[in-house]
Design a protein around this motif. Sequence first.
Motif, mmCIF file in Angstrom:
data_model
loop_
_atom_site.group_PDB
_atom_site.id
_atom_site.type_symbol
_atom_site.label_atom_id
_atom_site.label_comp_id
_atom_site.label_asym_id
_atom_site.label_seq_id
_atom_site.Cartn_x
_atom_site.Cartn_y
_atom_site.Cartn_z
ATOM 1 N N UNK A 1 0.782 -1.230 0.000
ATOM 2 C CA UNK A 1 0.000 0.000 0.000
ATOM 3 C C UNK A 1 0.808 1.270 0.000
ATOM 4 N N UNK A 2 2.083 1.204 -0.393
ATOM 5 C CA UNK A 2 2.925 2.388 -0.479
ATOM 6 C C UNK A 2 3.514 2.448 -1.871
ATOM 7 N N UNK A 3 4.098 3.600 -2.196
ATOM 8 C CA UNK A 3 4.607 3.817 -3.536
ATOM 9 C C UNK A 3 5.839 2.950 -3.802
ATOM 10 N N UNK A 4 5.879 2.363 -5.022
ATOM 11 C CA UNK A 4 7.003 1.525 -5.438
ATOM 12 C C UNK A 4 7.996 2.388 -6.201
ATOM 13 N N UNK A 5 9.298 2.061 -6.057
ATOM 14 C CA UNK A 5 10.331 2.811 -6.764
ATOM 15 C C UNK A 5 10.059 2.793 -8.251
ATOM 16 N N UNK A 6 10.217 3.970 -8.881
ATOM 17 C CA UNK A 6 9.891 4.100 -10.302
ATOM 18 C C UNK A 6 11.092 3.905 -11.209
ATOM 19 N N UNK A 7 12.303 4.099 -10.708
ATOM 20 C CA UNK A 7 13.484 3.988 -11.565
ATOM 21 C C UNK A 7 13.868 2.536 -11.756
ATOM 22 N N UNK A 8 14.142 2.190 -12.968
ATOM 23 C CA UNK A 8 14.649 0.846 -13.265
ATOM 24 C C UNK A 8 16.162 0.873 -13.264
ATOM 25 N N UNK A 9 16.725 -0.305 -13.404
ATOM 26 C CA UNK A 9 18.186 -0.397 -13.408
ATOM 27 C C UNK A 9 18.777 0.325 -14.608
ATOM 28 N N UNK A 10 18.138 0.242 -15.765
ATOM 29 C CA UNK A 10 18.657 0.930 -16.953
ATOM 30 C C UNK A 10 18.602 2.434 -16.756
ATOM 31 N N UNK A 11 17.491 2.959 -16.166
ATOM 32 C CA UNK A 11 17.385 4.382 -15.914
ATOM 33 C C UNK A 11 18.469 4.843 -14.945
ATOM 34 N N UNK A 12 18.730 4.032 -13.990
ATOM 35 C CA UNK A 12 19.775 4.386 -13.013
ATOM 36 C C UNK A 12 21.120 4.514 -13.686
ATOM 37 N N UNK B 1 4.209 2.704 7.738
ATOM 38 C CA UNK B 1 2.843 2.773 7.184
ATOM 39 C C UNK B 1 2.490 1.447 6.492
ATOM 40 N N UNK B 2 3.469 0.885 5.763
ATOM 41 C CA UNK B 2 3.219 -0.395 5.099
ATOM 42 C C UNK B 2 2.899 -1.493 6.095
ATOM 43 N N UNK B 3 3.601 -1.487 7.249
ATOM 44 C CA UNK B 3 3.321 -2.481 8.278
ATOM 45 C C UNK B 3 1.903 -2.316 8.799
ATOM 46 N N UNK B 4 1.487 -1.046 8.992
ATOM 47 C CA UNK B 4 0.123 -0.802 9.470
ATOM 48 C C UNK B 4 -0.896 -1.295 8.454
ATOM 49 N N UNK B 5 -0.630 -1.086 7.167
ATOM 50 C CA UNK B 5 -1.555 -1.571 6.127
ATOM 51 C C UNK B 5 -1.683 -3.087 6.136
ATOM 52 N N UNK B 6 -0.545 -3.767 6.293
ATOM 53 C CA UNK B 6 -0.588 -5.231 6.354
ATOM 54 C C UNK B 6 -1.376 -5.720 7.548
#
Length: 813
Positions: free
Chosen positions: A136-147, A202-207
């Motif tokens: 329930x939290x935002x996932x990283x948007x950068x991929x390895x190639x973008x990095x 926050x993720x722990x609370x969502x779980x």
Amino acid sequence: MSRARQPPLVTGISPNEGAPWTKVTIRGENLGTGHNDLIGLSICGHNCLLTAEWITASKIVCRVGPAKDDKGEIIVTTKSGGLGTSTVSFKLLKPERIGILDQSAVWVDELSYYDMRTDRNKGISPLSLRPANPLGIEIDKYTTVQKLLKPLSYTHQVWKVPLKDLENMFPRMSGDFTSENFSATWYLMENHSSTSFEQLRVAVANLKKQASKKNEGSLAYVKGGLSTFFEAQDALAAIHQKLESDGTEKVGGSMTQRLENVLNRASETADTLFQEVLGRKDKADSTRNALNVLQRFKFLFNLPLNIERNIQKGDYDVVINDYEKAKSLFGNTEVPVFKKVYSEVETRIEALRKLLLDKLLETPSTLHDQKRYIRYLSDLHAPGDPAWKCIIAQHKWILQLMQNCKEDFIKEQKGTHTQMDRSSSLNRISLPAPVKRGGSFQTPKDDSWHYKSPQQVRFVEKLSDVVISQLPNFWKLWISYVNGSLFSEKSGQVEKLKKNARQRQNDFKGMIEEVTRRLVQLVRGALLPSSLTELQLRQYGGWDTKTPLSGAWLTQVIHTVRLSLEALSALEIPNDLLQVIQDLLQDLRVHCLLTTLQHTEEDVKRLAEKEDWVVDNEGITSLPAQFEQCMIQMLQSLKEPMECKPGEINEQRLLIILSNCQYLERHTFLNLAEHLEKNSFTTAEKIIRVSIEALRQLDEYLFETYVEKKSDPIVGSLEPGIYAGYFDWKDCLPPTGVRSYLKEALVSIISVHAEVFTVSKELVPRVLSKIIEAVAEEMSRLMQCVSSFSKNGALQVKATPHIHLHAYSPKWH
């Protein structure tokens, strides 16, 4: 740069057919080095990479998509190997359009059904069942190639751990939360490497909230829809008030009661309807399961019929392979239907064992067929020892052939028939060309020779042909039996059968002795009846001997027997088993010599009758020339009988003759001289002197012959033994003992000593001194040929004479 890998190759898929979204396991070679290396996967032309899960370089698990093609290949593409190939195919089963009440032979998956209202298939993708963001939290948007493309100096850039590093850190694990090998650490490092600690809380609370909702069960649904229940209750109350105000309920009865009745009837109708559907579904499942069992185990159910067909075609290898497979799969089964079918298979196999054994014991048969049938019986774990049974049957067959040969010729000689019976067992077998032994038994003659030659001569030649055509294969069968080459390794009994063969060596030796003895006795019965007993004559005799054979025909017989002996010796049959044939040759040579001398004597006596008293220019008649010609013919005819071939000399008899010669010289002739003097024979001294001189000449000739036969092998082995292993006198190690060649020479001399000692102790010094002298002369010659010695080589040479003296001197004197 890394070395290019082989392209992927798919060799198997399980299952090999199914509906869309079927989970399959792909197996093959070079299927990639990891998840990151797998860049393409298509089944029946549909891209299945999204659902693919790389397990190992030989295994991939995925789901089949809704491809357009009904059947197609499985193509894997990797970075390291490129576009691959496939040796198998997958069949895609298209689901039929079936309504909810339509009858079907299979159960329809509710995840993919046909909606008649919209006239299209509806389905739920397995991927839609997975929550996109379980935390329930935002996932990283950068991929390895973008990095990699962005500078590392920017603080807002997200560092994402490469997938290959994650695979190395967590072997055989996965970051997919639906996988059985799910790793939470992998998931966090892959998707939330830059997430702050507060966001993780926050993720722990969502779980926890999700878990609590799951634990509340049906109460959570009630609480969530409480307002809906209240609205429904208010609506029902308003309807009830409206009906009461209109009077409808009083006239027609309670509406709610009627509605309840309608709903109850609908429920009963639905139960009845769906009970029939569910019943048809259970029946279809039962039929499907039965068909699956028949399909899955059709190998076993069809095996009895297949065994019968393959036996009729002679494909015994196929039968044995199928039986081994069925035995490993169903040999210990407890399923009644399987046990019944397998018992029928065992019945057919038992009949096959009996058939193969009958074929094995059938005569005549070739060596190739015998080996083949023995291997089949070994693979089928036939009871007993079929190979030994075959050897016994062949032995009896050879003896019967020899006896039939004699009976057929005796019948022909007695005039019962002038031509041998074509249906005779001898004519039923195909005699191969004689074994390579220097030529055939008969020299080229015209067809009339067969009827001109005596019956005994043709009998010996035919009998020799029978033995030479059958005994080599009989001997080779025994050799294969001893070394285990008759049996296949998969039978698991090779060592046991080889042990049985070793224990039966004496029995087989007795068989060979019986064959050679039967050969000799049959020949003696035809040519030397006086050398047999009355009982043996009744069994092996019966020939008409009124007209004795001439020396020329006896020479032909000797030639035939010699060729037989050479052929049997070429098989490496031990000499002690062939001794009876050598004794037969000796007796035939003596008989030929005596017969030739007797016939020559008679011919000389008849020369007087041929005298014509006509004198030529020199004053002589033709009688001297006739006498000379008669003697020349006698000597020429005795050339082969008097010739002694290698291997025909009985060494033990030589020793006995030498011992007799010594006794004659030292005792017998002296006693005879005394008796001659007592009886007033004036020429006694001359007679004894001439006799002793002739005896000494015979003794010297036999002695040299015996010493030559014994010393030549010992002397000939010295030089190869000295230089074995590239030995060099200039560069050798310090002597530590007696070398092997000298030990072998000593053992050979000791064996000669034992042989001579068993006959005559007095001959031991005389024989061994000559042999040792020959060995010493050869050693001296070899040492003189050496250009130079090292110190160690000189010590070795010096030790050799001392060893000889120490070994020989105490024993011979």
